[in-house]
Design a protein around this motif. Structure first.
Motif, PDB file in Angstrom:
ATOM      1  N   UNK A 202       0.814  -1.206   0.000  1.00  0.00           N
ATOM      2  CA  UNK A 202       0.000   0.000   0.000  1.00  0.00           C
ATOM      3  C   UNK A 202       0.841   1.247   0.000  1.00  0.00           C
ATOM      4  N   UNK A 203       1.518   1.483  -1.037  1.00  0.00           N
ATOM      5  CA  UNK A 203       2.278   2.725  -1.102  1.00  0.00           C
ATOM      6  C   UNK A 203       3.654   2.497  -1.695  1.00  0.00           C
ATOM      7  N   UNK A 285      -2.318  11.142   7.241  1.00  0.00           N
ATOM      8  CA  UNK A 285      -0.907  11.543   7.404  1.00  0.00           C
ATOM      9  C   UNK A 285      -0.721  13.025   7.064  1.00  0.00           C
ATOM     10  N   UNK A 286      -1.203  13.425   5.893  1.00  0.00           N
ATOM     11  CA  UNK A 286      -1.010  14.826   5.500  1.00  0.00           C
ATOM     12  C   UNK A 286      -1.931  15.751   6.304  1.00  0.00           C
ATOM     13  N   UNK A 287      -3.061  15.232   6.731  1.00  0.00           N
ATOM     14  CA  UNK A 287      -3.949  16.042   7.577  1.00  0.00           C
ATOM     15  C   UNK A 287      -3.276  16.349   8.908  1.00  0.00           C
ATOM     16  N   UNK A 288      -2.614  15.344   9.470  1.00  0.00           N
ATOM     17  CA  UNK A 288      -1.875  15.566  10.717  1.00  0.00           C
ATOM     18  C   UNK A 288      -0.753  16.573  10.514  1.00  0.00           C
ATOM     19  N   UNK A 322       7.689  15.368   7.438  1.00  0.00           N
ATOM     20  CA  UNK A 322       8.863  14.845   6.717  1.00  0.00           C
ATOM     21  C   UNK A 322       8.600  13.477   6.096  1.00  0.00           C
ATOM     22  N   UNK A 323       7.376  13.018   6.174  1.00  0.00           N
ATOM     23  CA  UNK A 323       7.077  11.673   5.695  1.00  0.00           C
ATOM     24  C   UNK A 323       6.682  11.736   4.215  1.00  0.00           C
ATOM     25  N   UNK A 324       7.557  11.188   3.371  1.00  0.00           N
ATOM     26  CA  UNK A 324       7.263  11.275   1.943  1.00  0.00           C
ATOM     27  C   UNK A 324       6.055  10.413   1.557  1.00  0.00           C
ATOM     28  N   UNK A 329       0.432   9.852  -0.336  1.00  0.00           N
ATOM     29  CA  UNK A 329      -0.970   9.604  -0.007  1.00  0.00           C
ATOM     30  C   UNK A 329      -1.840  10.838  -0.268  1.00  0.00           C
ATOM     31  N   UNK A 330      -1.248  12.000  -0.067  1.00  0.00           N
ATOM     32  CA  UNK A 330      -2.006  13.226  -0.319  1.00  0.00           C
ATOM     33  C   UNK A 330      -2.369  13.330  -1.805  1.00  0.00           C
ATOM     34  N   UNK A 331      -1.427  12.909  -2.640  1.00  0.00           N
ATOM     35  CA  UNK A 331      -1.677  12.929  -4.084  1.00  0.00           C
ATOM     36  C   UNK A 331      -2.698  11.854  -4.464  1.00  0.00           C
ATOM     37  N   UNK A 332      -2.593  10.681  -3.843  1.00  0.00           N
ATOM     38  CA  UNK A 332      -3.408   9.554  -4.276  1.00  0.00           C
ATOM     39  C   UNK A 332      -4.810   9.522  -3.659  1.00  0.00           C
ATOM     40  N   UNK A 333      -5.022  10.231  -2.542  1.00  0.00           N
ATOM     41  CA  UNK A 333      -6.353  10.177  -1.919  1.00  0.00           C
ATOM     42  C   UNK A 333      -7.461  10.657  -2.860  1.00  0.00           C
TER      43      UNK A 333
END
Ligand SMILES: [Zn+2]
Length: 454
Positions: A202-203, A285-288, A322-324, A329-333
């Motif tokens: 998953x990623x 992840x990106x929301x946090x 810093x989590x790539x 995930x931000x792109x794929x959501x």
């Protein structure tokens, strides 16, 4: 909000107390004047009556009469939806799937608090898609015995995968040699069996191994021979198609690695294999990282410990910046959101809600993300109820407010088919015909001084 739920609670408790000890007939309760959103996708029915007998729904609709002798509850101004179902969680507290250490009291307390958070938020059934077996099956036994306040727990316990694959501890390579591991799993009485199939989990993670198709089919057939459904982790279209043709019953995730092809949508139009949405985990992840203030919203404040919210807003938020993978995930959501919208257009019974998380508020975030992707709030409610029950093979018992179903339902204070945020305005939660006393749940909202902490 408190007062009306208290009034209803009082009435139901009073109804239970008024049954004389000699009476063998189950308690009959009629909720009148409610707007019924039954989970089937039918238009809301205003001024409906819903009759509950013991643990079951006896009748529901506009022309239903309250039986003589039934306790009457006034539902005027409220909206009734089926108890919501999170079809993909990993209950917190389990502490690693393969450990054989005994479950500690702290771990069990963490798990119980998360379960209380689900109930508080109107989620009356959860499916745990992978956890330490002793932990989750122990809580499941207590839930079934009525010993704890909890949503219905369905669980796989351990999961099945290739060695060096996406899951465990039941890693299968040789057949029939490794079948004894499946027997070990079956001995824990999984409600569904979860298989992990992914080439990199998953990623954008390192490559791992998948079960070959012929072995996957043998494993699925073996579970089916024991009456156990298969929910399978997949993340791309190719693996999803192979899994479906190997016999998988439900997909644990949407296609997230790319937009679905028209061929895939057409196949789903024919096969209607349920897909659990799990948009929240990737988006979280990106929301946090970017908007940790979401943790100050009421449902988070009410159900997540202050220290934990603080940790998430500071330490965890910084880490996610810093989590790539968070960036990926931000792109794929949005891709996954659009895939869910297109699948829903192909078949209204396909998309089911699930979060891959472990909190009640995350479930409401899932609904926000489904609606944010272009799905109507009315359809999102169906996904959260009927479709999630279908994804878990429980549609005969759960997921809609219809005669013969178990009496799991939620009263909310405004119409969730108009605005999905109204599903957060939980007034009353009923599981198995029993009202949940939300003021007794072990949650921050119910602790002395809770308002100061917020
Ligand atoms: Zn999962």
């Amino acid at each position: 909000m408190r007062r009306s739920s208290f009034t209803l609670a009082f009435c139901l408790i009073a109804a239970a107390l008024c049954v004389s000890p000699q009476a063998q007939a189950p308690t009959t309760i009629a909720i009148r004047g409610v707007t019924l959103i039954d989970g089937t996708g039918r238009a809301p029915v205003p001024n409906a009556t819903v009759v509950i007998e013991g643990t079951q729904i006896k009748d529901a609709g506009a022309n239903v009469q309250a039986p003589a002798g039934a306790r009457i509850i006034d539902g005027t101004g409220k909206f009734m939806i089926p108890g919501m179902i999170d079809a993909h969680i990993h209950l917190r507290g389990g502490g690693g799937r393969s450990t054989s250490q005994p479950v500690t009291p702290e771990q069990e307390r963490d798990g119980l608090r998360a379960l209380h958070g689900y109930l508080y938020c109107g989620v009356t059934t959860v499916f745990d898609a992978g956890n330490r077996s002793e932990f989750i099956m122990g809580l499941r036994a207590k839930e079934r015995a009525g010993a704890i306040a909890s949503p219905r727990i369905l669980a796989t316990g351990g999961t099945v995968a290739s060695p060096n694959g996406h899951g465990g501890p039941y890693t299968i390579e040789a057949w029939p040699g490794d079948r004894k591991l499946l027997d070990e799993h079956l001995a824990t009485k999984p409600d569904l069996a979860k298989i992990g199939q992914d080439e990199h989990g998953w990623g954008t993670r390192p490559m791992i191994d998948q079960l070959p198709d012929d072995l996957l089919e043998k494993i699925i057939r073996y579970y089916h021979q024991h009456g156990v459904r298969i929910i399978i982790h997949v993340s791309n279209e190719h693996t999803a198609v192979e899994a479906i043709y190997a016999g998988a019953d439900t997909l644990a995730h949407p296609i997230i690695q790319a937009p679905m092809s028209d061929r895939y949508v057409n196949m789903m139009r024919v096969k209607h294999v349920p897909t659990v949405s799990t948009l929240t985990i990737g988006e979280n992840y990106s929301r946090l990282a970017e908007h940790p203030e979401f943790l100050d919203q009421p449902l988070y404040r009410d159900t997540i410990e202050a220290a934990e919210r603080k940790r998430l807003k500071t330490e965890e938020s910084a880490k996610q910046k810093d989590n790539r993978w968070a960036a990926w995930m931000k792109v794929m959501t949005p891709v996954a959101q659009d895939n869910m919208k297109r699948l829903n257009e192909a078949g209204k019974d396909i998309v089911a809600t699930g979060t891959d998380q472990s909190s009640g508020p995350a479930f409401h975030r899932e609904l926000e993300l489904l609606v944010g992707g272009g799905i109507s709030p009315a359809d999102a409610i169906v996904m959260a109820t009927r479709n999630a029950a279908r994804a878990l093979g429980k549609l005969d018992e759960l997921g809609t407010i219809e005669s013969g179903k178990l009496a799991d339902f939620v009263l909310v204070k405004a119409d969730p088919t108009k605005d999905i945020n109204n599903a957060k305005l939980v007034d009353t939660v009923v599981k198995n015909g029993q009202i949940v006393d939300r003021s007794k749940l072990d949650l921050p909202v119910n602790r002395p001084g809770a308002t100061q902490q917020q």
